[in-house]
Design a protein around this motif. Structure first.
Motif, short mmCIF file in Angstrom:
data_model
loop_
_atom_site.label_atom_id
_atom_site.label_comp_id
_atom_site.label_asym_id
_atom_site.label_seq_id
_atom_site.Cartn_x
_atom_site.Cartn_y
_atom_site.Cartn_z
N GLN A 5 -60.07 -63.56 33.48
CA GLN A 5 -62.02 -63.46 33.89
C GLN A 5 -61.46 -63.90 35.08
O GLN A 5 -60.80 -65.16 35.94
CB GLN A 5 -61.82 -65.11 32.78
CG GLN A 5 -63.55 -65.87 32.92
CD GLN A 5 -64.10 -64.98 32.35
OE1 GLN A 5 -63.42 -63.90 31.44
NE2 GLN A 5 -66.05 -64.62 32.72
N GLU A 107 -63.43 -71.95 32.66
CA GLU A 107 -64.02 -70.43 33.60
C GLU A 107 -63.60 -69.76 32.45
O GLU A 107 -63.74 -68.27 32.33
CB GLU A 107 -64.04 -70.44 34.85
CG GLU A 107 -64.66 -68.93 35.54
CD GLU A 107 -66.40 -68.35 35.61
OE1 GLU A 107 -66.86 -67.57 35.27
OE2 GLU A 107 -67.24 -70.39 35.18
N ALA A 108 -62.06 -69.53 32.30
CA ALA A 108 -60.95 -68.78 32.21
C ALA A 108 -61.40 -68.58 30.41
O ALA A 108 -60.38 -67.71 29.58
CB ALA A 108 -59.36 -68.97 32.27
N PRO A 112 -67.39 -63.61 27.79
CA PRO A 112 -68.17 -62.90 28.32
C PRO A 112 -69.65 -63.12 27.55
O PRO A 112 -69.17 -62.75 25.72
CB PRO A 112 -68.03 -61.68 28.15
CG PRO A 112 -67.11 -61.20 28.34
CD PRO A 112 -66.51 -62.83 27.56
#
Length: 122
Positions: A5, A107-108, A112
């Motif tokens: 990501q 975040e990783a 999505p």
């Protein structure tokens, strides 16, 4: 191994700018390599626009020394640090480094968002 990501979170890049002003970042290829090898780097960031050779260099170094490597959204790494064009940064150990690592991991770990068509909702 770099995170699949790409980091694009505004909070992450705001914190990265603070870390730069606080002196908790090392930038540039040579400086980042030294920080990784010396054990001073808690996290390494590479711009997704970096060359294949640069990506391989940091992927190999981080894998060897056990330092997490994350990719940053194209051109945002340098802009957040106030040094446009920089392709790599090492985050030093310490409170700011720990916060940036936590934000990068968060975040990783995000998936999505599915579009309404994919999720079966209209």
């Amino acid at each position: 191994m770099p995170s699949e990501q790409v980091i694009s979170d505004n909070a992450f890049f705001s914190m990265l700018g603070l870390a730069m002003r606080a002196g908790a970042l090392t930038t540039g290829e040579d400086g980042v390599k030294k920080a990784v090898a010396s054990g001073k780097a808690l996290l390494v960031l590479v711009d997704e626009g970096a060359s294949a050779n640069t990506r391989k260099l940091f992927t190999d170094a981080c894998a060897h020394y056990g330092v997490p490597l994350h990719m940053a959204q194209r051109e945002r790494l340098g802009l957040a640090m106030g040094k446009p064009g920089r392709m790599s940064a090492a985050v030093a150990r310490g409170p700011l480094g720990e916060k940036l690592l936590a934000l990068a991991k968060r975040e990783a770990g995000r998936m999505p968002a599915a579009s309404p068509a994919e999720s079966g909702k209209s």
